[in-house]
Design an enzyme around this catalytic site. Structure first.
Site, PDB file in Angstrom:
ATOM      1  N   TYR A 144       5.394  -8.740   1.647  1.00 29.56           N
ATOM      2  CA  TYR A 144       4.336  -8.235   0.781  1.00 29.56           C
ATOM      3  C   TYR A 144       4.944  -7.278  -0.233  1.00 29.56           C
ATOM      4  O   TYR A 144       5.724  -6.398   0.132  1.00 29.56           O
ATOM      5  CB  TYR A 144       3.284  -7.504   1.616  1.00 29.56           C
ATOM      6  CG  TYR A 144       2.115  -6.953   0.813  1.00 29.56           C
ATOM      7  CD1 TYR A 144       1.239  -7.819   0.167  1.00 29.56           C
ATOM      8  CD2 TYR A 144       1.889  -5.593   0.706  1.00 29.56           C
ATOM      9  CE1 TYR A 144       0.159  -7.317  -0.572  1.00 29.56           C
ATOM     10  CE2 TYR A 144       0.821  -5.090  -0.026  1.00 29.56           C
ATOM     11  CZ  TYR A 144      -0.040  -5.954  -0.659  1.00 29.56           C
ATOM     12  OH  TYR A 144      -1.104  -5.458  -1.382  1.00 29.56           O
ATOM     13  N   ASP A 239      12.658  -4.121  -1.829  1.00 28.46           N
ATOM     14  CA  ASP A 239      11.370  -3.450  -1.796  1.00 28.46           C
ATOM     15  C   ASP A 239      11.387  -2.513  -0.589  1.00 28.46           C
ATOM     16  O   ASP A 239      11.183  -2.935   0.542  1.00 28.46           O
ATOM     17  CB  ASP A 239      10.244  -4.479  -1.691  1.00 28.46           C
ATOM     18  CG  ASP A 239       8.870  -3.818  -1.575  1.00 28.46           C
ATOM     19  OD1 ASP A 239       8.818  -2.578  -1.421  1.00 28.46           O
ATOM     20  OD2 ASP A 239       7.869  -4.551  -1.627  1.00 28.46           O
ATOM     21  N   LYS A 267       4.581   4.752  -0.452  1.00 30.86           N
ATOM     22  CA  LYS A 267       4.304   5.331   0.873  1.00 30.86           C
ATOM     23  C   LYS A 267       4.955   6.706   1.084  1.00 30.86           C
ATOM     24  O   LYS A 267       4.484   7.678   0.516  1.00 30.86           O
ATOM     25  CB  LYS A 267       4.643   4.310   1.960  1.00 30.86           C
ATOM     26  CG  LYS A 267       3.806   3.032   1.750  1.00 30.86           C
ATOM     27  CD  LYS A 267       3.768   2.037   2.870  1.00 30.86           C
ATOM     28  CE  LYS A 267       2.668   1.022   2.615  1.00 30.86           C
ATOM     29  NZ  LYS A 267       3.099  -0.299   2.212  1.00 30.86           N
TER      30      LYS A 267
HETATM   31  C1  LIG Z   1       2.582  -1.209   1.021  1.00 29.59           C
HETATM   32  C2  LIG Z   1       3.590  -2.043   0.399  1.00 29.59           C
HETATM   33  C3  LIG Z   1       3.534  -2.376  -0.965  1.00 29.59           C
HETATM   34  C4  LIG Z   1       2.360  -2.023  -1.837  1.00 29.59           C
HETATM   35  O1  LIG Z   1       2.195  -0.653  -1.982  1.00 29.59           O
HETATM   36  P1  LIG Z   1       0.751  -0.090  -2.430  1.00 29.59           P
HETATM   37  O2  LIG Z   1       0.987   1.377  -2.577  1.00 29.59           O
HETATM   38  O3  LIG Z   1      -0.192  -0.465  -1.330  1.00 29.59           O
HETATM   39  O4  LIG Z   1       0.391  -0.729  -3.705  1.00 29.59           O
HETATM   40  C5  LIG Z   1       4.594  -3.068  -1.516  1.00 29.59           C
HETATM   41  N1  LIG Z   1       5.648  -3.433  -0.772  1.00 29.59           N
HETATM   42  C6  LIG Z   1       5.725  -3.140   0.542  1.00 29.59           C
HETATM   43  C7  LIG Z   1       6.931  -3.549   1.311  1.00 29.59           C
HETATM   44  C8  LIG Z   1       4.701  -2.454   1.172  1.00 29.59           C
HETATM   45  O5  LIG Z   1       4.761  -2.223   2.485  1.00 29.59           O
END
Ligand SMILES: *Cc1c(COP(=O)(O)O)cnc(C)c1O
Length: 429
Positions: A144, A239, A267
């Site tokens: 994601y 990411d 995060k």
């Molecule tokens: C949570 C998450 C996102 C998206 O971040 P948001 O602040 O919810 O937009 C992107 N990549 C990873 C790996 C994530 O866990």
């Protein structure tokens, strides 16, 4: 436990907010029941609107790695608030947090702050495309990267074909530039690269996957991606929205010794305020406006409250020499306790863990990619989730989520949790 007031609040919320929530997983759709409305939180605990205390294993999906209402962050935000909450002009604070992040994370020379992980990943691929003058990206099924169009592509039609959008509203035009690969399968990535010569701008990957449960990279997987990218002039994007400042000060790059070209954050970096960031060496970052041609902007980007929270958070992590050791030990303790509880039962299960990320899958086969993660018994997970909730333990309301361990957890909390798991697991079959 009773959830009368939460149920009432949920009914009210649904009248004015689609599904009653501002982010879908919160609605408990995959586990059933009523989402819990939070009144406050402190340390490892959530206090809900019905007066229940829950031990929290989600921690705002990661940011509260040092516990809820963590004092240095709370105080930084309060002090900063008194000086004004937004200017749309530069502040010294932004340079301060940028310097600290760059010092903590390997391989990055410049960083830009945005408002969410989604924004960070979306901007990172735009930058990669602009820098390389190529259009396509490779992403992995089950990873994601936020909800921007390019990433909402499903594995349905098989990894070697063009992706099809998995949400209405994402055009096929967008989807055709996103190629899908299988996590932990280098051969598959090689084939995609060979089939699309000189067309791939970037490979984006969760270097430790956390959005299909926790899935560690197989030995050699990240190194192999690095080699393929270097050999084919493709940018490697890690990411680290979930893993950054959680698995090590320098994230997965430090933990596994593999360097990416662009890294994204979210995060933890915001300490619980809406912050994301993307970073790279100067050569790449200088492609961004105002000095380069790739446009990217934000009215509230680098917001002083968000930066104050993030800075307090990163400082606390940076200055704590034993934090990651403690997190490792606590999570390993939980893992061992869980094996102890499940071991006496008949059902199949797999536990995956890297540092303070851990997940449970109700299936006996190794969980190494999206396909194997999807084999878990969802009915069993629902019972597990609601059983634990009833005992006062809150885990993510979906079988595809990682648990995020906070340093605020005491060994008493962990023992309480393990006992709850023991009780609940007796009733799973
Ligand atoms: C949570 C998450 C996102 C998206 O971040 P948001 O602040 O919810 O937009 C992107 N990549 C990873 C790996 C994530 O866990």
């Amino acid at each position: 436990m009773l959830y009368q007031r939460s149920s009432q609040l949920f009914i009210d919320a649904q009248k004015v907010i689609p599904g009653g929530v501002n982010s879908p997983v919160r609605a408990f759709k995959s586990v059933g029941g009523t989402p819990i409305f939070v009144k406050s939180a402190k340390g490892a605990y959530l206090f809900d609107e019905d007066g229940n205390r829950l031990i929290d294993y989600i921690n705002s999906w990661g940011p509260m790695i040092l516990g809820h209402a963590f004092e240095p962050v709370v105080n930084a935000v309060i002090e900063r608030t008194k000086k004004g909450t937004s200017f749309g002009m530069p502040t010294e604070l932004e340079t301060e947090i940028a310097k600290l992040a760059i010092a903590m994370v390997p391989g990055i020379e410049k960083i830009r702050f945005v408002n969410s992980g989604t924004e960070a990943c979306m901007s990172a691929i735009r930058l990669a495309r602009g820098f390389s003058s190529k259009d396509k990206i490779i992403k992995f099924a089950g990873c994601y990267h936020g909800h921007s169009d390019s990433f909402l592509i499903q594995a349905g039609s098989g990894a070697s074909t063009f992706g099809t959008p998995n949400s209405p509203g994402v055009t096929t035009g967008t989807a055709k530039d996103t190629l899908l690969a299988t996590y932990n399968d280098l051969e598959n990535v090689s084939q995609l690269i060979a089939a699309n010569p000189n067309e791939i701008a970037a490979i984006i990957v969760e270097p430790v996957a956390g959005n299909m449960g926790c899935i560690p990279p197989k030995p050699g997987f990240l190194e192999g991606l690095r080699e393929l990218c270097t050999a084919n002039n493709i940018l490697l994007i890690f990411d680290e929205v979930m893993t950054g400042f959680r698995l090590a000060k320098g994230g997965v790059q430090e933990l596994y010794g593999v360097t990416a070209d662009i890294v994204t954050f979210g995060k933890v970096i915001g300490g619980g305020l809406p912050v994301g960031a993307f970073a790279a060496r100067s050569e790449i970052m200088n492609y961004l406006a105002p000095i380069g041609p790739v446009y990217q902007a934000g009215t509230l980007s680098g917001n002083p409250l968000a930066m104050a929270a993030g800075l307090a958070m990163l400082k606390s992590i940076d200055e704590d020499a034993t934090l990651f050791q403690r997190l490792e030990e606590k999570t390993a303790y939980l893992e061992a306790g869980m094996h102890g509880a499940f071991g006496n039962e008949e059902f199949p299960y797999t536990i995956n863990r890297v540092g303070s990320m851990i997940s449970v899958h109700f299936d006996a086969m190794p969980v190494v990619d999206f396909q194997s993660a999807a084999k878990g018994d969802n009915e069993m997970f629902k019972k597990f989730f609601h059983g634990l909730l009833n005992e006062g333990v809150y885990i993510a309301p979906s079988a595809y989520e990682t648990w995020f361990i906070t340093d605020a957890l005491t060994y008493d909390d962990l023992d309480f949790t393990i006992e709850a798991i023991r009780k609940v697991s007796k009733k799973l079959t």
